[in-house]
Design a protein around this motif. Structure first.
Motif, short mmCIF file in Angstrom:
data_model
loop_
_atom_site.label_atom_id
_atom_site.label_comp_id
_atom_site.label_asym_id
_atom_site.label_seq_id
_atom_site.Cartn_x
_atom_site.Cartn_y
_atom_site.Cartn_z
N UNK A 116 0.73 -1.25 -0.15
CA UNK A 116 0.04 -0.12 0.01
C UNK A 116 0.78 1.32 0.00
N UNK A 117 2.14 1.13 -0.01
CA UNK A 117 3.16 2.31 -0.22
C UNK A 117 3.46 2.84 1.26
N UNK A 118 3.14 2.10 2.56
CA UNK A 118 3.32 2.42 3.76
C UNK A 118 5.12 2.12 4.05
N UNK A 119 5.60 3.02 4.46
CA UNK A 119 7.30 2.55 4.83
C UNK A 119 7.38 2.61 6.25
N UNK A 120 8.38 1.80 6.66
CA UNK A 120 8.79 1.78 7.85
C UNK A 120 10.16 1.41 7.93
N UNK A 121 10.93 1.98 9.11
CA UNK A 121 12.36 1.64 9.20
C UNK A 121 12.34 0.78 10.61
N UNK A 122 13.28 -0.14 10.48
CA UNK A 122 13.52 -1.14 11.64
C UNK A 122 12.38 -1.44 12.36
N UNK A 123 11.18 -1.48 11.75
CA UNK A 123 9.87 -1.79 12.59
C UNK A 123 9.02 -2.36 11.45
N UNK A 124 8.43 -3.48 11.54
CA UNK A 124 7.66 -4.28 10.63
C UNK A 124 6.25 -4.61 11.14
N UNK A 125 5.22 -4.08 10.53
CA UNK A 125 4.04 -4.45 11.23
C UNK A 125 3.46 -5.71 10.17
N UNK A 126 3.25 -6.74 10.75
CA UNK A 126 2.61 -7.73 9.97
C UNK A 126 1.08 -8.22 10.77
N UNK A 127 0.25 -8.82 9.79
CA UNK A 127 -0.96 -9.40 10.55
C UNK A 127 -0.60 -10.66 10.76
N UNK A 128 -1.31 -11.13 12.18
CA UNK A 128 -1.38 -12.64 12.46
C UNK A 128 -2.24 -13.22 11.63
N UNK A 129 -2.04 -14.48 11.42
CA UNK A 129 -2.89 -15.39 10.68
C UNK A 129 -2.91 -15.19 9.31
N UNK A 170 1.00 -15.45 16.67
CA UNK A 170 0.87 -15.00 17.82
C UNK A 170 0.93 -13.44 17.71
N UNK A 171 0.10 -12.46 18.30
CA UNK A 171 0.31 -11.10 18.24
C UNK A 171 1.31 -10.70 19.32
N UNK A 172 2.18 -10.00 19.06
CA UNK A 172 3.39 -9.68 19.91
C UNK A 172 4.18 -9.02 19.10
N UNK A 173 5.55 -8.47 19.66
CA UNK A 173 6.71 -7.95 19.35
C UNK A 173 7.70 -8.76 19.53
N UNK A 174 8.40 -9.05 18.31
CA UNK A 174 9.61 -9.88 18.31
C UNK A 174 10.85 -9.32 17.84
N UNK A 175 11.94 -9.96 18.07
CA UNK A 175 13.11 -9.37 17.66
C UNK A 175 13.32 -9.66 16.28
N UNK A 176 14.06 -8.67 15.44
CA UNK A 176 14.48 -8.90 14.20
C UNK A 176 15.99 -8.50 14.17
N UNK A 177 16.95 -9.57 13.89
CA UNK A 177 18.18 -9.37 13.89
C UNK A 177 18.99 -9.54 12.51
N UNK A 196 0.13 -8.10 14.59
CA UNK A 196 -0.91 -7.49 15.07
C UNK A 196 -2.18 -8.32 14.76
N UNK A 197 -3.25 -8.43 15.43
CA UNK A 197 -4.57 -8.80 15.18
C UNK A 197 -4.80 -8.17 13.73
N UNK A 198 -5.51 -8.97 12.78
CA UNK A 198 -5.84 -8.34 11.47
C UNK A 198 -6.32 -7.16 11.55
N UNK A 199 -7.52 -7.01 12.44
CA UNK A 199 -8.40 -5.72 12.42
C UNK A 199 -7.34 -4.65 12.80
N UNK A 200 -6.74 -4.95 13.65
CA UNK A 200 -5.53 -3.66 14.33
C UNK A 200 -4.93 -3.50 13.16
N UNK A 201 -4.31 -4.50 12.57
CA UNK A 201 -3.20 -4.42 11.31
C UNK A 201 -3.94 -3.46 10.41
N UNK A 202 -5.09 -3.91 9.83
CA UNK A 202 -5.81 -2.76 8.81
C UNK A 202 -5.84 -1.44 9.17
#
Lengths: 325, 566
Positions: A116-129, A170-177, A196-202
């Motif tokens: 969708x064109x959203x950009x992030x740095x060092x943080x990646x938001x993804x939907x669960x499931x 599982x929703x949560x925050x995990x290390x990316x190395x 994130x839960x899919x709804x939160x993710x949207x």
């Protein structure tokens, strides 16, 4: 499954459970082997220690025994091999309709761009499931995308795309190395994967301020750079029509066949003479040095968007495309 | 009956030879050590035994440099934040620890010291086939070593010991070229040593020393030499290409110049995986000698043991891409290299089982070398079994480039190879120096090394599965407890390594003079004086017996406690 054990990594993807199961099996089998060897060593060391008046009994060897303790371990190892291979094959075969995230690594940060064109740095938001596929390249040296909670890892190599996929559970925050040594701040190249839960993710996606979808950015570039003058949708262009070619095999001028994937599109932009489609002349100029990795990603995503027939233009394969096998 | 007679005859010949040794021991016998005292007599020597000692001093120097770097690494990792040294310094520390230990200690250690000293003695030869090339090998090693020391003093290098491109060729500002050239020279030293051993083992064996009477130590070095001669040139050329791309910007590995970064990894591991076997095979040779001697047994399955050595050397060339499962190679390549990696595990397993079986119905004593052999078999087992984890693709993807790898290869390199090296040094020290080391201290040091080693490296397996990446200057706090354990272990290990150096040096002056055969061991090297004369044997030995003929040898002699000469 074992997340509550001390010194056990969290598991937050479908793959994590698979890898853990194999790892436990390996631990069990090799644990038994270790105990066995240590017990026998100790038993021999005690039982056959030197005693007065008792000499060692010379034994030449035994091919039967040697064959036994070669074949049996090898059969067990074949189980390790096949099990590991099956998991690996799944890890390396992304599902078709995965959500795609383009990644550009550089010393010493991770840059992500969503479809969708959203950009992030060092943080990646993804939907669960949902299946997520990472399409990654590096701007400088080799890096490696490693999320322990997902049990996945893939080197990110300059000059090409590498991919991996995961299905977070599982929703949560995990290390990316970054797990491939990449210079001074290697150990600072740490990010977070936020599941994130899919709804939160949207909700997050719509609030994350993507200006326009990646494919639209790509389409604009496609005309700005003049690609559109040759890659035309009629059959009159000096280059092949790109509609519907993504994911399909094409026949090359030298008789080989390649599948049009992210790497082929990328290579054709940067090194157009490398794999020319049959029926066309190697007349395309290189765009090496003129497009950034982010722009390449947009172009690739645009070409990819042309593959889906319902998205507007019909999948028109002209003489350039190879016959289906 | 015939065999018995033959044995009796052998026994008689041997008793006579021992007798001459004892008689001449009482006088001012000329040995390789007192054959000349000037610095020239050492630096221009062509005696394989003196060259072995030159190597011994050089590799010990580099072992302690590499060890010092390791201690600084462990100290830094005591806390999660990078607070002892800066990131660039830390990166240099692990790089130089790896380069020094691999290229200037592990690869030359056993072949160039013990192999150099013992192969001619074991096969009944006066020297290696090319004594001058042997000296040249040492000088090449020293040129490489000087360049490495220059690299260190000039600010170091931070490529990682693996020199991955394009980081090493384009992005780093440190002394890459001098390090590369230094390792290039050390590589040629290794090639010449291997060449020398191959020719020597083919051409210089004493009458009667047939191929199937060779001690496994010699077979192990034969297998090692094949790898050194065939593999090392590939390392040499890949390092030259790194230097060329760095200096002249030729597009070989750097994609922005049209190169292929994975090409470097293929070339590098084509040597550096077999190099693992350069490091471990000679250690396996040592362990075979020690286990037989202190069990008073012939080796269980001599043929299988030699075939396993050669098998490891050959299959070892076919598994290199298992270092690259996540590097971006194709799925099918990964599937094949994973399978091939399991093939190399079979001969390794045979060795462990056969050593264990050798002890069956033996008459076992527990002198220091045997303690190291026990340690080797145990730690090599763990190192080998964790190798199976890494060969399994699904698990490798997770633990690749984490501390799991670090733990695994230290179990092989340090738990295996360094244990074997120390065991061998104790076993042959009486022959090399003509003096006995203090047995009590020896046992204590072996125990300390074993405990320190496990405390250092076992926690790293767990760290690795938890996901701690290697080469991290700072790390998230959840990894701290295990890192503290590891650092504690490293300090214990350091004590264990310093002790032998101290008492070996002490024993050179104060140790009890060693008899020709203090262990009552089989093998030609024990039939000449301790230390041997310059040309090794008073008379040309003739071999009429198989290796490890412990039936003819009696027991390991009991010794009184005091190690000091009267």
């Amino acid at each position: 499954m074992f997340g509550h054990l001390p010194f056990w990594p969290e598991s937050a993807s479908t793959n994590a459970g698979n890898v853990d199961a194999l790892y436990i099996f390996l631990l069990l089998v090799s644990g038994i082997m270790t105990v066995l060897i240590f017990t026998v060593l100790t038993a021999f060391a005690v039982r056959f220690r030197r005693r007065k008046g008792q000499r060692a009994e010379q034994i030449e060897g035994s091919h039967h025994l040697e064959i036994t303790w070669s074949i049996i371990p090898f059969c067990v190892m074949l189980v390790f091999y096949i099990w590991g291979a099956v998991i690996f094959f799944q890890e390396r075969t992304p599902p078709r309709d995965a959500t795609e995230v383009y990644t550009v690594a550089k010393q010493w940060m991770w840059k992500f761009e969503h479809e969708g064109g959203q950009r992030e740095i060092n943080e990646l938001h993804v939907p669960a499931g949902r299946d997520v596929k990472m399409i990654m390249t590096s701007q400088d040296v080799i890096h490696s995308f490693f999320v322990p909670a997902f049990r996945i890892k893939q080197d990110v190599v300059p000059g090409r795309y590498t991919t991996l996929w995961f299905h977070a559970t599982k929703p949560g925050t995990y290390h990316l190395f970054c797990s491939q040594y990449c210079g001074t701040e290697h150990s600072g190249m740490i990010g977070w994967v936020v599941v994130m839960e899919p709804s939160e993710y949207e909700a997050w996606m719509s609030g994350a301020g993507g200006n326009q979808p990646l494919a639209v950015t790509g389409q604009k570039l496609f005309s700005e750079l003049g690609c559109v003058t040759c890659h035309r949708s009629d059959t009159q262009g000096r280059g092949p029509d790109l509609a519907g070619v993504f994911g399909k095999p094409v026949l090359l001028a030298d008789g080989r066949t390649v599948t049009v994937d992210e790497n082929y599109v990328r290579e054709s932009i940067l090194e157009p003479g490398a794999k020319v489609v049959q029926g066309f002349k190697p007349v395309m100029p290189t765009f090496q040095g003129q497009v950034s990795d982010e722009q390449l990603n947009a172009l690739v995503d645009y070409v990819k968007s042309l593959a889906a027939p319902p998205s507007g233009r019909p999948a028109n394969t002209n003489g350039a495309a190879a016959p289906q096998p | 009956m015939e065999r018995l007679l033959l044995n009796l005859k052998v026994e008689k010949v041997r008793v006579m030879r021992m007798a001459t040794a004892v008689v001449s021991d009482s006088g001012e016998r000329e040995t390789y050590l007192n054959a000349g005292y000037g610095i020239k007599s050492w630096l221009l020597t062509v005696d394989h035994k003196r060259i072995a000692l030159l190597y011994l001093m050089s590799i010990t120097f580099f072992f302690f440099i590499g060890g010092f770097f390791a201690l600084l690494i462990r100290l830094e990792l005591l806390t999660p934040s990078g607070d002892l040294v800066q990131s660039d310094t830390y990166n240099k520390l692990f790089t130089m620890h790896g380069q020094v230990m691999v290229f200037f200690f592990l690869i030359p250690a056993v072949p160039a010291v013990l192999g150099n000293f013992l192969i001619p003695l074991m096969i009944g030869a006066k020297d290696l086939a090319f004594p001058r090339i042997n000296l040249l090998s040492w000088y090449l090693y020293i040129v490489g070593g000087i360049l490495m020391v220059y690299t260190i003093l000039n600010g170091g290098v931070d490529t990682g010991w693996t020199f991955y491109t394009p980081l090493s060729t384009e992005f780093l500002k440190t002394n890459v070229v001098s390090a590369v050239v230094g390792i290039f020279f050390a590589g040629f030293s290794s090639i010449f040593t291997g060449l020398n051993f191959i020719v020597t083992i083919h051409r210089m064996r004493a009458p009667g020393m047939t191929w199937n009477r060779l001690p496994l130590f010699v077979w192990a070095h034969y297998a090692t030499s094949i790898i050194q001669v065939l593999g090392t040139p590939v390392l040499a050329i890949s390092l030259v290409l790194v230097g060329l791309e760095r200096l002249l910007h030729l597009g070989i590995f750097n994609p922005s110049l049209g190169g292929d970064p994975l090409l470097f990894q293929h070339l590098f591991w084509f040597y550096s995986h077999p190099a693992v076997y350069i490091m471990i095979l000679p250690g396996m040779g040592i362990i075979s000698e020690i286990v037989c001697c202190f069990s008073r047994k012939r080796i269980f399955g001599y043929t299988a043991m030699t075939l396993a050595l050669l098998g490891i050397a050959v299959i070892g060339f076919l598994v290199w891409a298992h270092h690259m499962f996540v590097a971006g190679i194709s799925v099918y390549a990964a599937l094949i290299f994973s399978l091939l990696s399991y093939f190399v595990a079979v001969p390794s397993a045979i060795k462990v089982f056969n050593w264990t079986a050798t002890m069956y119905k033996g008459s076992i004593t527990y002198q220091t070398p045997m303690l190291y052999a026990f340690g080797f078999i145990g730690l090599f087992t763990i190192g080998g079994l964790t190798g199976l984890f890494l060969a399994s693709l699904g698990v490798d993807v997770h633990v690749h480039d984490t501390y799991f790898i670090i733990a695994h290869f230290h179990y092989i390199m340090v738990g295996g190879m360094v244990m074997a090296y120390l065991g061998g040094m104790h076993f042959w020290w009486p022959k090399i120096s003509g003096r006995m080391y203090p047995e009590g201290w020896g046992k204590l040091a072996a125990l300390i090394v074993f405990i320190g080693f496990n405390l250092t490296f076992f926690p790293q397996f767990i760290l690795g599965y938890m996901g701690m990446p290697r080469r991290y200057h700072s790390y998230p706090p959840e990894f701290q407890i295990l890192n503290v354990l590891s650092t504690a272990g490293a300090t214990i290990l350091a004590v264990g390594y310093l002790l032998p150096m101290v008492y070996f040096m002490w024993s050179m002056r104060y140790g009890k003079p060693a008899p020709a055969n203090p262990w009552n061991a089989a093998g030609l090297e024990w039939e000449t004086h301790s230390p041997p004369p310059t040309f090794n044997f008073d008379e040309q030995p003739v071999v009429t017996w198989e290796a490890y003929n412990y039936d003819d040898m009696g027991e390991v002699p009991e010794r009184e406690e005091s190690p000091v000469a009267h």
